[in-house]
Design an enzyme around this catalytic site. Structure first.
Site, PDB file in Angstrom:
ATOM      1  N   HIS A  87       0.888  -1.249  -0.029  1.00 11.76           N
ATOM      2  CA  HIS A  87      -0.035  -0.187  -0.148  1.00 11.76           C
ATOM      3  C   HIS A  87       0.958   1.360  -0.024  1.00 11.76           C
ATOM      4  O   HIS A  87       1.206   1.915   0.837  1.00 11.76           O
ATOM      5  CB  HIS A  87      -0.934   0.022   1.041  1.00 11.76           C
ATOM      6  N   ASP A 332       0.399   2.343   3.798  1.00  7.48           N
ATOM      7  CA  ASP A 332      -0.176   3.629   3.340  1.00  7.48           C
ATOM      8  C   ASP A 332       0.579   4.854   3.079  1.00  7.48           C
ATOM      9  O   ASP A 332       0.115   6.059   3.511  1.00  7.48           O
ATOM     10  CB  ASP A 332      -1.706   3.756   4.236  1.00  7.48           C
TER      11      ASP A 332
END
Ligand SMILES: [Zn+2]
Ligand SMILES: [Zn+2]
Length: 451
Positions: A87, A332
């Protein structure tokens, strides 16, 4: 699926002396000398015991150092399989002022990552084969670690019409996601599961009920009430996850839940798993180590989506990681330009950098201070994510291509975003002290980073 293998630099010839070779998947934890010849691990031998004879079709063994290999004195430092991030927001194409393939993969290498998966919420969105193919081509020239790309679920990530799932699968997409926003339309999500199933790839879902999240800027809690900030309730995530898992179950399709932040979401995942759904999930370093109480500082670098949750949620996530219920840790990594963060908290963009701090903050806060065994952390950062989407698994084994990271777990250092390889500086961990500095990363047999 296409994994663009880093081709920068030549294949490494190294002798890493006296490392703590640690590969939990293979049950390896020993002091050893590790030889890398022409990019391949040619021998792992007890310290000072020279080289084991060459076996199979591994390159011809030579004496330590005599082959012109560079000698690296590891002195007991931790040598692990290289990390894999499912991610990463590389911001390319479109926002190369925040990150590009060169800086993003340099940041990855500095964090011990050998493979990263780039999210498609770029400008333009990666929703067709031609954008995807041009990115793969750019990665071949610019990337210093291996890169795989996700394609979007919907065209322009607008949540209305399906993106070109078939064509993108053929062009090399690793998975599909509208990350950055949820797939609100259940019918569209169903069609996406059906299409992804036909091409044998998973959907990666950002679970969020936008109506419940509304205009929230942080976790809905006593903290948001005291600060007078609009909150995002946990139900915005857990209700969406429950629905998404139900649709995945009905379609018998593979699903990966991105950035789990709440204990109730975990409950839905566990029940779906017990019910036979092929579900994997990830948790971020920030949700594992920070809680909404940090937001009292109103530091915009602590604003992300999903938001930092309660201390009880954080502890539940850590327990799930320790118990092996969490398949992987994903960063992320979300670079932002300074002007997007140098604003009042309410107006700041969501997201924090993650690639260059993941291992140090997790090692320091979760392993050193107890709770999570080192083997769980390493597995959740390397083999776990690789397995979740079917990428090659990094392994410390003779005959394997060298994909590894050498880490100093002793020396304490300050996390200083100004020194990051990333083009951006928005780190939730800025100013913290940590141990676990990456000293060397070898990706696809090439030295991608050294300190
Ligand atoms: Zn997301
Ligand atoms: Zn994201």
């Amino acid at each position: 699926m296409t994994i663009t293998i880093a081709k920068r630099g030549s294949k490494a010839n190294l002798l890493i002396k006296d490392a703590r070779v640690f590969d939990p998947e293979r049950g390896v934890d020993m002091r050893a000398d590790v030889a890398v010849e022409r990019g391949q691990i040619s021998s792992i031998a007890p310290v000072g015991k020279g080289r084991s004879p060459h076996r199979g079709d591994a390159p011809e063994a030579t004496d330590s150092g005599a082959s012109g290999a560079e000698i690296i004195e590891a002195a007991g430092r931790l040598l692990v399989p290289g990390f894999v991030d499912l991610h990463t927001h590389l911001r390319t194409p479109g926002r190369e002022d925040e990150e590009d393939l060169t800086s993003g993969t340099a940041a990855a290498a500095a964090g011990g990552y050998v493979t990263i998966c780039a999210m498609p919420n770029t400008e333009p969105v990666v929703d067709n084969a031609s954008v995807l193919s041009s990115l793969i081509e750019r990665a071949e020239a610019e990337a210093s670690v291996s890169v795989a790309f996700l394609g979007a679920i919907s065209r322009g990530q607008e949540g209305i019409r399906l993106a070109d799932i078939w064509d993108m699968a053929e062009a090399g997409a690793v998975a599909f996601s509208d990350d950055g926003r949820p797939v609100t339309d259940g019918g569209l999500l169903r069609a996406a599961f059906q299409a992804a199933k036909l091409v044998g790839l998973p959907l990666v879902l950002h679970c969020e009920d936008s109506d419940l999240a509304a205009t929230g800027v942080m976790n809905e809690s006593e903290v948001s009430a005291r600060l007078g900030l609009a909150g995002i309730p946990c139900s915005a995530e857990s209700a969406a996850a429950a629905r998404d898992l139900e649709i995945a179950a009905y379609e018998d399709a593979r699903v990966h839940i991105a950035h789990v932040s709440c204990v109730r979401t975990l409950g839905h995942i566990r029940r779906a798993r017990e019910g036979g759904v092929t579900v994997t999930c990830e948790v971020t370093p920030h949700h594992l180590t920070l809680s909404d109480e940090e937001v009292f500082s109103l530091d915009a670098n602590l604003k992300m989506n999903p938001p930092l949750r309660s201390e009880a949620d954080r502890q539940a996530l850590v327990e799930a990681l320790a118990a092996g219920d969490m398949d992987c840790i994903a960063t992320d990594h979300a670079p932002h330009a300074p002007q997007e963060k140098e604003t009042p908290f309410e107006e700041a963009a969501f997201g924090t950098l993650g690639l260059e701090t993941a291992f140090p903050v997790l090692y320091t806060r979760l392993v050193e201070s107890g709770g999570v065994p080192l083997e769980r952390l390493v597995a959740a950062m390397s083999t776990g994510p690789a397995r979740a989407v079917g990428l090659p698994e990094p392994a410390l084994e003779e005959g394997e291509e060298a994909n590894l990271a050498l880490i100093d777990t002793e020396e304490e250092f300050d996390i200083e975003p100004a020194r990051f390889q990333s083009k951006s500086r928005n780190s939730a961990f800025s100013g913290q002290k940590a141990k676990g500095k990456v000293k060397l990363t070898v990706a696809a047999g090439r030295v991608a980073y050294r300190l």
